[in-house]
Design a protein around this motif. Structure first.
Motif, PDB file in Angstrom:
ATOM      1  N   VAL A 164      40.835  35.203  35.113  1.00 34.42           N
ATOM      2  CA  VAL A 164      41.320  35.893  36.309  1.00 34.42           C
ATOM      3  C   VAL A 164      40.348  36.931  36.829  1.00 34.42           C
ATOM      4  O   VAL A 164      40.243  37.141  38.047  1.00 34.42           O
ATOM      5  N   ALA A 165      39.617  37.589  35.946  1.00 34.51           N
ATOM      6  CA  ALA A 165      38.760  38.711  36.358  1.00 34.51           C
ATOM      7  C   ALA A 165      37.831  38.318  37.504  1.00 34.51           C
ATOM      8  O   ALA A 165      37.661  39.069  38.470  1.00 34.51           O
ATOM      9  N   GLU A 166      37.272  37.121  37.413  1.00 35.83           N
ATOM     10  CA  GLU A 166      36.328  36.680  38.441  1.00 35.83           C
ATOM     11  C   GLU A 166      36.999  36.371  39.772  1.00 35.83           C
ATOM     12  O   GLU A 166      36.322  36.235  40.797  1.00 35.83           O
ATOM     13  N   LEU A 167      38.332  36.276  39.780  1.00 39.12           N
ATOM     14  CA  LEU A 167      39.054  35.898  40.989  1.00 39.12           C
ATOM     15  C   LEU A 167      39.498  37.086  41.819  1.00 39.12           C
ATOM     16  O   LEU A 167      39.908  36.902  42.966  1.00 39.12           O
ATOM     17  N   ARG A 168      39.507  38.267  41.257  1.00 40.41           N
ATOM     18  CA  ARG A 168      40.142  39.400  41.928  1.00 40.41           C
ATOM     19  C   ARG A 168      39.652  39.601  43.348  1.00 40.41           C
ATOM     20  O   ARG A 168      40.434  39.901  44.262  1.00 40.41           O
ATOM     21  N   GLY A 169      38.373  39.413  43.564  1.00 43.19           N
ATOM     22  CA  GLY A 169      37.823  39.607  44.903  1.00 43.19           C
ATOM     23  C   GLY A 169      38.311  38.585  45.912  1.00 43.19           C
ATOM     24  O   GLY A 169      38.232  38.813  47.126  1.00 43.19           O
ATOM     25  N   ARG A 170      38.835  37.438  45.428  1.00 43.90           N
ATOM     26  CA  ARG A 170      39.321  36.383  46.318  1.00 43.90           C
ATOM     27  C   ARG A 170      40.830  36.446  46.505  1.00 43.90           C
ATOM     28  O   ARG A 170      41.413  35.575  47.151  1.00 43.90           O
ATOM     29  N   LEU A 171      41.457  37.457  45.932  1.00 46.00           N
ATOM     30  CA  LEU A 171      42.914  37.606  46.036  1.00 46.00           C
ATOM     31  C   LEU A 171      43.243  39.006  46.555  1.00 46.00           C
ATOM     32  O   LEU A 171      43.770  39.856  45.832  1.00 46.00           O
ATOM     33  N   PRO A 172      42.940  39.268  47.825  1.00 40.55           N
ATOM     34  CA  PRO A 172      43.124  40.622  48.353  1.00 40.55           C
ATOM     35  C   PRO A 172      44.569  41.099  48.349  1.00 40.55           C
ATOM     36  O   PRO A 172      44.828  42.297  48.330  1.00 40.55           O
ATOM     37  N   GLY A 173      45.536  40.172  48.353  1.00 41.22           N
ATOM     38  CA  GLY A 173      46.937  40.582  48.351  1.00 41.22           C
ATOM     39  C   GLY A 173      47.482  40.925  46.985  1.00 41.22           C
ATOM     40  O   GLY A 173      48.605  41.425  46.867  1.00 41.22           O
ATOM     41  N   LEU A 174      46.707  40.659  45.938  1.00 35.25           N
ATOM     42  CA  LEU A 174      47.176  40.903  44.577  1.00 35.25           C
ATOM     43  C   LEU A 174      47.102  42.399  44.287  1.00 35.25           C
ATOM     44  O   LEU A 174      46.046  42.942  43.983  1.00 35.25           O
ATOM     45  N   ALA A 175      48.252  43.061  44.357  1.00 40.17           N
ATOM     46  CA  ALA A 175      48.286  44.517  44.234  1.00 40.17           C
ATOM     47  C   ALA A 175      48.283  44.995  42.787  1.00 40.17           C
ATOM     48  O   ALA A 175      47.724  46.052  42.481  1.00 40.17           O
ATOM     49  N   HIS A 176      48.921  44.234  41.887  1.00 42.57           N
ATOM     50  CA  HIS A 176      49.091  44.708  40.516  1.00 42.57           C
ATOM     51  C   HIS A 176      48.858  43.577  39.525  1.00 42.57           C
ATOM     52  O   HIS A 176      49.428  42.484  39.680  1.00 42.57           O
ATOM     53  N   VAL A 177      48.063  43.850  38.502  1.00 44.47           N
ATOM     54  CA  VAL A 177      47.918  42.944  37.366  1.00 44.47           C
ATOM     55  C   VAL A 177      48.439  43.674  36.138  1.00 44.47           C
ATOM     56  O   VAL A 177      47.894  44.707  35.736  1.00 44.47           O
ATOM     57  N   LEU A 178      49.521  43.150  35.580  1.00 48.51           N
ATOM     58  CA  LEU A 178      50.166  43.749  34.420  1.00 48.51           C
ATOM     59  C   LEU A 178      49.755  42.945  33.196  1.00 48.51           C
ATOM     60  O   LEU A 178      50.076  41.757  33.074  1.00 48.51           O
ATOM     61  N   VAL A 179      49.031  43.605  32.304  1.00 44.15           N
ATOM     62  CA  VAL A 179      48.396  42.903  31.197  1.00 44.15           C
ATOM     63  C   VAL A 179      49.117  43.185  29.889  1.00 44.15           C
ATOM     64  O   VAL A 179      49.422  44.338  29.560  1.00 44.15           O
ATOM     65  N   ILE A 180      49.388  42.120  29.158  1.00 41.09           N
ATOM     66  CA  ILE A 180      49.968  42.219  27.824  1.00 41.09           C
ATOM     67  C   ILE A 180      48.818  42.448  26.853  1.00 41.09           C
ATOM     68  O   ILE A 180      47.925  41.601  26.745  1.00 41.09           O
ATOM     69  N   PRO A 181      48.781  43.572  26.151  1.00 42.06           N
ATOM     70  CA  PRO A 181      47.638  43.862  25.276  1.00 42.06           C
ATOM     71  C   PRO A 181      47.513  42.835  24.155  1.00 42.06           C
ATOM     72  O   PRO A 181      48.482  42.178  23.762  1.00 42.06           O
ATOM     73  N   ASP A 182      46.290  42.710  23.629  1.00 36.17           N
ATOM     74  CA  ASP A 182      46.067  41.853  22.463  1.00 36.17           C
ATOM     75  C   ASP A 182      45.399  42.680  21.375  1.00 36.17           C
ATOM     76  O   ASP A 182      45.221  43.892  21.511  1.00 36.17           O
ATOM     77  N   ASP A 183      45.060  42.016  20.288  1.00 39.51           N
ATOM     78  CA  ASP A 183      44.469  42.724  19.151  1.00 39.51           C
ATOM     79  C   ASP A 183      42.956  42.544  19.075  1.00 39.51           C
ATOM     80  O   ASP A 183      42.357  42.673  18.011  1.00 39.51           O
ATOM     81  N   SER A 184      42.337  42.281  20.237  1.00 41.22           N
ATOM     82  CA  SER A 184      40.892  42.047  20.243  1.00 41.22           C
ATOM     83  C   SER A 184      40.093  43.322  20.080  1.00 41.22           C
ATOM     84  O   SER A 184      38.911  43.283  19.742  1.00 41.22           O
ATOM     85  N   GLY A 185      40.725  44.471  20.345  1.00 41.13           N
ATOM     86  CA  GLY A 185      40.011  45.733  20.264  1.00 41.13           C
ATOM     87  C   GLY A 185      39.160  46.039  21.474  1.00 41.13           C
ATOM     88  O   GLY A 185      38.447  47.048  21.496  1.00 41.13           O
ATOM     89  N   GLU A 186      39.240  45.204  22.520  1.00 41.50           N
ATOM     90  CA  GLU A 186      38.408  45.394  23.711  1.00 41.50           C
ATOM     91  C   GLU A 186      39.037  46.334  24.727  1.00 41.50           C
ATOM     92  O   GLU A 186      38.419  46.653  25.735  1.00 41.50           O
ATOM     93  N   GLY A 187      40.264  46.767  24.485  1.00 35.14           N
ATOM     94  CA  GLY A 187      40.892  47.694  25.407  1.00 35.14           C
ATOM     95  C   GLY A 187      41.435  47.005  26.646  1.00 35.14           C
ATOM     96  O   GLY A 187      41.318  45.797  26.821  1.00 35.14           O
ATOM     97  N   MET A 188      42.030  47.818  27.521  1.00 30.36           N
ATOM     98  CA  MET A 188      42.632  47.280  28.743  1.00 30.36           C
ATOM     99  C   MET A 188      41.547  46.950  29.765  1.00 30.36           C
ATOM    100  O   MET A 188      40.678  47.773  30.030  1.00 30.36           O
TER     101      MET A 188
END
Length: 585
Positions: A164-188
């Motif tokens: 999804v990260a690469e798509l954000r610029g092509r989805l101007p109407g997408l106001a909010h991305v609510l992310v379920i955290p994982d245990d990768s340690g990479e943060g939000m």
């Protein structure tokens, strides 16, 4: 092949639908609607209230609504009371983010509890729930979110980074991305909100606003044959259909353990993998893991599943594993097995009867219909290969097209287009942004399904093929499903897909693509054996003239063999929308 499998009394309680003829004759949709509550104060009808909150109000809040099995095998039970509170919290999150009623909330996730919480919470907030397959790649995700004008996306940190990260610029109407955290340690990820934190800060009290049965609720996409996918929009009133078909077609009742193996990214995984069992008050079993034959049998036994709803592809994969594996497990608790996704070959129905002790009951419906339309019922004999009979409240017919419209054919055994009289509650209300395309689906009071079928003298319907799949060879009209089913009877065949290949003399000849079972060689001897088997069973005019062996056939993630893709590849034509292929990444 067995002509009729008589109804089973195994593990009775009595069938929910005991007398089909009388119920069908007297059925009334208003009376069906009266079996649900409606919103207690605001009025109207809301799917999430009927699926969750009403059970709490009626004193059943401690019953298990959802039993989740993680990939590790660990289980988590969520009661109706807990599911009500969690979905309330999600609705409050949407309220705090100023998401407007009617805005589309997309969910891209594996089968994890948060998916179900988000679906129900969005419906409570009067948003449109739009599920996406977690196996989708970035392009099909982007196209569906663009068509659906996504305002909110719920996803996992892993899927967001990968797809999804690469798509954000092509989805101007997408106001909010609510992310379920994982245990990768990479943060939000940047530009995203932590869903767990938002839910923790949200209250668990929420009053569902006034909801009309005609308010939009669900958006499901179907693959286009040449162009972009179509977005079929459904309304809150569809819950009446989900509730009644769950009872009649799946024989579900409150307290049952119900396992629908479909992913919620497919309409079955929402209509019958979320809404119907919860509206009835059953326990919904959800397994995060993908298909594994031994795990599936073990789950059926250990979780004491009462009703199991799966797909023909999964059944064929179980058949491929042999008849000895299921004997290691106690499957006696299962009383009803149903299948949907594509027509179920007769040999699979018989296999279920012989190996599992239960015939597998096929049923038929479409993304557009929103719910089961035609089914084989527990109280009725099964004719292997048949779709069954129409649901109470559904009027089906075989029609021919004429210069002035359509003509209903009353005589049995006539092949024509399957049509449905409009008026059932889960009928789709539009193709999003494609009103003209939607209108073409209807002639007068009839919805034209695009499927060819016939009705026998006993009132059972039989699938012949998609109208655009029908093969015309030397004056014969040949349905690919009939040829595929005969090939599937051969002990070497695991899967078969059949197309018409252009021929200068015959117009078209039948070509079959076959995947073999383990232990069988894809050689000339096997090819000749299959051709001889087909000619003996079908006759020379209908049997395939060519057979090509493949390791596997292209299928959608819902299990349908994509004949149009086989044909496009054979003829070098554009493949169209392939975003739902099970091999998508």
């Amino acid at each position: 092949m067995t002509n009729v499998i008589h109804k089973s009394n195994r593990n009775a309680p009595p069938c929910v639908l005991q007398d089909y003829a009388s119920v069908y004759r007297d059925f009334d949709w208003a009376a069906a609607r009266a079996q649900l509550d409606g919103l207690p104060r605001a009025g109207g009808l809301n799917i999430a209230h009927e699926a969750v909150d009403r059970h709490v109000l009626h004193g059943h809040g401690d019953a298990v609504a959802l039993r989740w099995i993680a990939k590790s095998g660990a289980t988590q039970d969520i009661s109706y009371r807990s599911l009500a509170a969690r979905s309330n919290a999600f609705a409050n999150v949407l309220e705090r983010l100023r998401v407007a009623p009617g805005d589309r909330v997309f969910v891209l996730a594996d089968r994890i509890p948060e998916l179900y919480v988000a679906a129900l919470g969005a419906l409570k907030h009067k948003n449109v729930f739009c599920p996406l397959f977690s196996a989708f790649g970035p392009e099909p995700i982007q196209s569906r979110m663009s068509i659906g004008d996504a305002r909110v996306l719920v996803t996992t940190a892993r899927l967001y980074r990968r797809k999804v990260a690469e798509l954000r610029g092509r989805l101007p109407g997408l106001a909010h991305v609510l992310v379920i955290p994982d245990d990768s340690g990479e943060g939000m990820p940047d530009g995203c909100l932590d869903l767990a934190a938002l839910l923790a800060d949200a209250g668990t009290d929420f009053t569902i606003p006034a909801t009309s049965a005609d308010d939009p609720a669900l958006l499901h996409f179907t693959s286009g044959t040449t162009g972009k996918p179509k977005g079929a929009l459904h309304v809150h009133g569809a819950v009446v259909m989900h509730y009644m078909t769950g009872r009649f077609a799946l024989d579900l009742r409150a307290g049952d353990v119900f396992w629908c193996t479909a992913d919620p990214g497919w309409v079955t995984g929402t209509s019958y993998g979320i809404i119907a069992p919860l509206a009835i008050g059953a326990t919904l079993l959800v397994d995060q893991e993908e298909f594994d034959a031994e795990r599936w049998y073990r789950t059926l036994a250990s979780e004491r599943v009462d009703v199991w709803y799966t797909a023909p592809t999964a059944i064929r994969m179980l058949m491929k594993q042999g008849d000895e594996l299921p004997k290691r497990f106690d499957l006696s608790r299962v009383r009803f097995v149903a299948s949907v996704g594509e027509p179920l070959n007769p040999e699979a129905v018989v296999w279920g009867h012989e190996v599992l002790g239960l015939a597998i009951h096929d049923n038929w419906w479409q993304t557009e219909t929103g719910g089961i339309m035609i089914a084989n019922y527990r109280s009725m004999d099964v004719k292997p290969g048949s779709m069954g009979k129409p649901l109470p409240g559904v009027e089906a017919a075989i029609v021919d097209h004429t210069a002035s419209g359509i003509r209903v054919i009353d005589a049995p055994e006539h092949t024509g287009e399957l049509a449905l009289k409009v008026g059932w509650p889960s009928m789709f209300r539009t193709y999003l942004n494609e009103a003209a395309r939607y209108e073409k689906c209807f002639v007068g009071d009839w919805y034209l399904t695009g499927d060819l079928a016939r009705r026998d003298a006993d009132g059972y319907y039989w699938f012949v093929g998609r109208a655009d799949d029908l093969i015309k060879s030397s004056g014969h009209l040949i349905g690919p499903f009939e040829v595929e089913s005969v090939l599937m009877e051969h002990p070497a065949v695991a899967e078969a897909g059949v197309i018409g290949k252009p021929d200068p003399i015959a117009g078209e000849v039948v070509k079959a693509f076959v995947a073999l079972k383990t232990g069988h060689a894809a050689d000339e001897a096997t090819r000749k054996a299959l051709l001889a088997h087909a000619r003996k069973r079908l006759g020379a005019a209908v049997a395939p003239k060519e057979i090509e062996f493949q390791n596997s056939l292209p299928k959608t993630k819902s299990g349908k063999i994509m004949r149009r893709l086989l044909k496009a590849r054979e003829l070098g034509l554009p493949e169209g929308d392939t975003s739902t292929l099970e091999t998508s990444t």
